[in-house]
Motif scaffolding. Structure first.
Motif, short mmCIF file in Angstrom:
data_model
loop_
_atom_site.label_atom_id
_atom_site.label_comp_id
_atom_site.label_asym_id
_atom_site.label_seq_id
_atom_site.Cartn_x
_atom_site.Cartn_y
_atom_site.Cartn_z
N PRO A 135 4.78 11.97 20.69
CA PRO A 135 5.53 13.11 20.17
C PRO A 135 5.20 13.41 18.72
CG PRO A 135 6.96 11.19 20.38
CD PRO A 135 5.65 10.84 21.04
N SER A 136 4.77 12.39 17.98
CA SER A 136 4.35 12.57 16.59
C SER A 136 3.27 11.54 16.28
CB SER A 136 5.52 12.38 15.63
OG SER A 136 5.09 12.45 14.28
N TRP A 137 2.31 11.92 15.44
CA TRP A 137 1.21 11.03 15.08
C TRP A 137 1.50 10.23 13.82
CZ3 TRP A 137 -3.09 15.32 15.55
CH2 TRP A 137 -3.17 15.74 16.90
N SER A 138 2.71 10.32 13.31
CA SER A 138 3.05 9.57 12.10
C SER A 138 4.54 9.29 12.08
CB SER A 138 2.66 10.36 10.83
OG SER A 138 3.42 11.56 10.74
N THR A 139 4.90 8.30 11.29
CA THR A 139 6.29 8.00 11.01
C THR A 139 6.36 7.40 9.62
OG1 THR A 139 8.26 6.75 11.70
CG2 THR A 139 6.12 5.75 12.18
N GLY A 140 7.16 8.00 8.76
CA GLY A 140 7.26 7.52 7.39
C GLY A 140 5.93 7.54 6.68
N ARG A 141 5.50 6.39 6.17
CA ARG A 141 4.24 6.27 5.45
C ARG A 141 3.09 5.77 6.33
NH1 ARG A 141 4.20 6.08 -0.23
NH2 ARG A 141 6.21 6.66 -1.16
N VAL A 142 3.30 5.75 7.63
CA VAL A 142 2.29 5.24 8.56
C VAL A 142 1.83 6.38 9.47
CG1 VAL A 142 1.74 3.55 10.33
CG2 VAL A 142 3.35 2.96 8.49
N ALA A 143 0.52 6.57 9.57
CA ALA A 143 -0.06 7.58 10.45
C ALA A 143 -1.07 6.92 11.39
CB ALA A 143 -0.73 8.69 9.64
N VAL B 204 -9.92 15.60 9.06
CA VAL B 204 -8.74 16.44 8.79
C VAL B 204 -7.64 15.63 8.12
CG1 VAL B 204 -6.94 17.85 9.85
CG2 VAL B 204 -9.30 18.02 10.66
N LEU B 205 -7.37 14.42 8.58
CA LEU B 205 -6.32 13.61 7.96
C LEU B 205 -6.63 13.34 6.50
CD1 LEU B 205 -3.81 11.86 7.95
CD2 LEU B 205 -5.12 10.03 9.01
N ALA B 206 -7.86 12.93 6.19
CA ALA B 206 -8.22 12.66 4.80
C ALA B 206 -8.12 13.93 3.96
CB ALA B 206 -9.64 12.09 4.74
N GLY B 207 -8.58 15.04 4.51
CA GLY B 207 -8.54 16.29 3.76
C GLY B 207 -7.13 16.73 3.44
N GLU B 208 -6.24 16.62 4.40
CA GLU B 208 -4.85 17.03 4.15
C GLU B 208 -4.19 16.12 3.12
OE1 GLU B 208 -3.69 19.75 5.03
OE2 GLU B 208 -5.00 20.37 6.68
N LEU B 209 -4.50 14.82 3.17
CA LEU B 209 -3.97 13.92 2.14
C LEU B 209 -4.55 14.24 0.77
CD1 LEU B 209 -4.01 10.54 4.10
CD2 LEU B 209 -1.97 11.69 3.19
N ALA B 210 -5.78 14.71 0.73
CA ALA B 210 -6.43 15.01 -0.55
C ALA B 210 -5.83 16.22 -1.23
CB ALA B 210 -7.93 15.22 -0.33
N VAL B 211 -5.43 17.21 -0.46
CA VAL B 211 -4.95 18.45 -1.08
C VAL B 211 -3.44 18.52 -1.20
CG1 VAL B 211 -6.99 19.74 -0.32
CG2 VAL B 211 -4.95 19.70 1.14
N ARG B 212 -2.75 17.48 -0.75
CA ARG B 212 -1.30 17.47 -0.83
C ARG B 212 -0.83 16.14 -1.43
NH1 ARG B 212 -2.31 20.56 3.75
NH2 ARG B 212 -0.97 22.39 3.98
N GLU B 213 -0.01 16.19 -2.46
CA GLU B 213 0.55 14.97 -3.04
C GLU B 213 1.57 14.32 -2.11
OE1 GLU B 213 0.09 13.21 -5.86
OE2 GLU B 213 -1.61 14.47 -6.42
N ASP B 214 2.25 15.13 -1.33
CA ASP B 214 3.31 14.64 -0.45
C ASP B 214 2.69 14.22 0.89
OD1 ASP B 214 5.52 14.15 1.09
OD2 ASP B 214 6.27 16.21 1.09
N PHE C 1 0.84 -1.19 0.00
CA PHE C 1 0.00 0.00 0.00
C PHE C 1 0.88 1.24 0.00
CE2 PHE C 1 -2.32 -3.41 2.02
CZ PHE C 1 -3.60 -3.31 1.48
N ASP C 2 0.34 2.33 -0.52
CA ASP C 2 1.07 3.58 -0.48
C ASP C 2 1.19 4.09 0.95
OD1 ASP C 2 1.58 4.04 -3.29
OD2 ASP C 2 -0.57 4.36 -3.50
N LEU C 3 0.09 3.97 1.71
CA LEU C 3 0.05 4.47 3.08
C LEU C 3 -0.69 3.49 3.97
CD1 LEU C 3 -1.06 8.15 2.28
CD2 LEU C 3 1.29 7.37 2.69
N VAL C 4 -0.39 3.52 5.25
CA VAL C 4 -1.11 2.73 6.25
C VAL C 4 -1.52 3.67 7.38
CG1 VAL C 4 -0.95 0.87 7.96
CG2 VAL C 4 0.08 0.57 5.69
N VAL C 5 -2.75 3.50 7.86
CA VAL C 5 -3.24 4.32 8.98
C VAL C 5 -3.75 3.39 10.07
CG1 VAL C 5 -4.84 6.10 9.76
CG2 VAL C 5 -3.88 6.21 7.45
N GLY C 6 -3.25 3.58 11.28
CA GLY C 6 -3.74 2.84 12.43
C GLY C 6 -4.91 3.57 13.06
#
Length: 427
Positions: A308-316, A342-352, A175-180
């Motif tokens: 300290p962070s809600w994500s690491t690499g390709r996993v959020a 908010v997470l889905a929206g930010e992924l939608a408007v940003r390619e990175d 997968f491109d990304l994984v979300v827990g």
């Protein structure tokens, strides 16, 4: 819906044209309770290829009532769910605080404690919300029930970047990304960020939740009986034949230090709770007896997750997996819905995805931490630890609005939602 999303890489031809078009970015979501299906809805709406894996065999029904209030109401309204949630609304009319002998010291409207707004906020059974969210996406999103993630291998951001996933059932996918979105004891978080003990903050309480017959004559209401460091709660959802029972007790034990058997063995859980409440009066002995026989006992330490962070690499992470506020805040489900939006929206408007994950966290962290802080006010009202704390709580009950309610009302609606559908990158 079945598919093989997440197994391709690169770009493909747009159907019926000679031009290239970006392929769908594939996302695996672990968890199908509240945050997971809500995130799946928004990601699908923005054109992502979504797979949800859930270790249970189906969406879990039942459960205690939860509140949707403040900013979260605007999220469910944008999902088109608000009318159906009102159809499922639980009309809780009062909460009564009892003295040790069972006499009523004070009765208040629920929103007096929670910071809600009567006639505006929605209260529904947790299972009803989960069913409605699942119904929005079940025909558009791939669900893998009865399975879970065994291993993750994040290959980074190069040309062959992605996350290789091995499922416990044996399948292998990329997968491109994984979300827990798999709760406070998130397995996904453990795989990529290590032991929960590093991030869990105990609120100094253990609790046992269970159902029992409604032999108490309760309807549309809750009752709370406290002695220092111990609380017994009965909650009647409408005219139900069953009650939700909770036995809560002060403990400085964290998940790693509670007797291990209490997390492995329901019999040990029952003995631990029964020993704490052995000398309590009123209807507590009946509750303990029901707890011993309940087939749905849920025992845990009340705590929060602070990362300290809600994500690491390709996993959020999203919802309780990232920032569980505890049920003492009254905001867990609302924050999960907002976080998914908010997470889905930010992924939608940003390619990175790195920039999207950062924007998701930067936009939400202050709001989340303010809502997490509400748990301490909730503890003061629902679970006073000492005789002095209990006396102060009882004195506060004489006020028209509890301080916890006033604080919550200003916090739960403090976030303004961005309109991600426009496609513009916020600045």
């Amino acid at each position: 819906m079945t598919s093989t999303y997440g197994t391709e890489s690169g770009r493909g031809k747009a159907a019926g044209t000679g031009t290239t078009a970006p392929r769908e970015r594939s996302v695996l979501i672990s968890g199908a309770s509240i945050a997971g299906p809500a995130l799946a809805y928004w990601l699908h709406r923005y054109g992502f290829a979504v797979t949800v894996v859930e270790k249970a065999d189906a969406v879990r029904g039942g459960g205690y009532p939860i509140d949707i209030r403040g900013t979260a109401l605007r999220v469910v309204e944008r999902m088109g769910l608000l009318p159906r949630l009102w159809d499922a609304h639980v009309d809780s009319r009062q909460v009564s605080f009892l003295d040790p002998d069972g006499s009523v010291r004070a009765s208040v409207r629920p929103e007096t404690m929670t910071g809600g707004v009567d006639g505006r906020d929605v209260e529904v059974r947790r299972g009803d919300l989960a069913d409605l969210l699942y119904g929005l996406v079940r025909d558009d999103v791939e669900f893998l029930f009865g399975d879970s993630i065994a291993t993750l291998d994040d290959r980074g951001d190069g040309p062959d970047g992605g996350v290789d996933v091995v499922f416990r059932g044996g399948a292998r996918r990329t997968f491109d990304l994984v979300v827990g979105a798999d709760g406070i004891h998130s397995h996904t978080r453990g795989l990529v960020m290590g032991s929960e003990a590093r991030y869990h903050r105990s609120l100094g309480q253990c609790f046992a939740g269970f159902t029992l017959p409604n032999d108490f004559g309760l309807s549309h209401e809750g009752v709370i009986r406290n002695t220092p460091g111990r609380g017994a709660v009965l909650y009647a959802v409408e005219e139900s034949e069953d009650l939700h029972g909770f036995l809560v007790f002060a403990s400085d034990l964290a998940p790693g230090t509670v007797p291990a058997a209490a997390f492995r063995d329901p019999a040990a859980q029952r003995e631990l709770v029964a020993s704490v409440f052995a000398d309590e009066g009123w209807e507590v002995p009946r509750m303990v007896a029901a707890m011993r026989e309940a087939d749905d006992l849920f025992f845990d330490v009340a705590g929060q997750i602070h990362l300290p962070s809600w994500s690491t690499g390709r996993v959020a992470l999203v919802g309780d997996a990232a920032y569980a506020p505890s049920f003492f805040s009254g905001q867990g489900s609302s924050i999960a819905l907002i976080g998914a939006y908010v997470l889905a929206g930010e992924l939608a408007v940003r390619e990175d995805h790195t920039a999207a994950f950062a924007a998701y966290e930067n936009g939400l962290r202050e709001f989340v931490e303010a809502n997490q802080a509400l748990a301490h006010s909730g503890l003061a009202v629902l679970a006073p630890r000492t005789a002095e704390d209990l006396a102060a709580r009882n004195e506060a009950l004489a006020e028209p609005t509890l301080a916890s309610g006033e604080e919550g009302r200003s916090i739960n609606a403090a976030l303004e939602l961005r309109d991600y559908a426009s496609g513009a990158v916020p600045v």
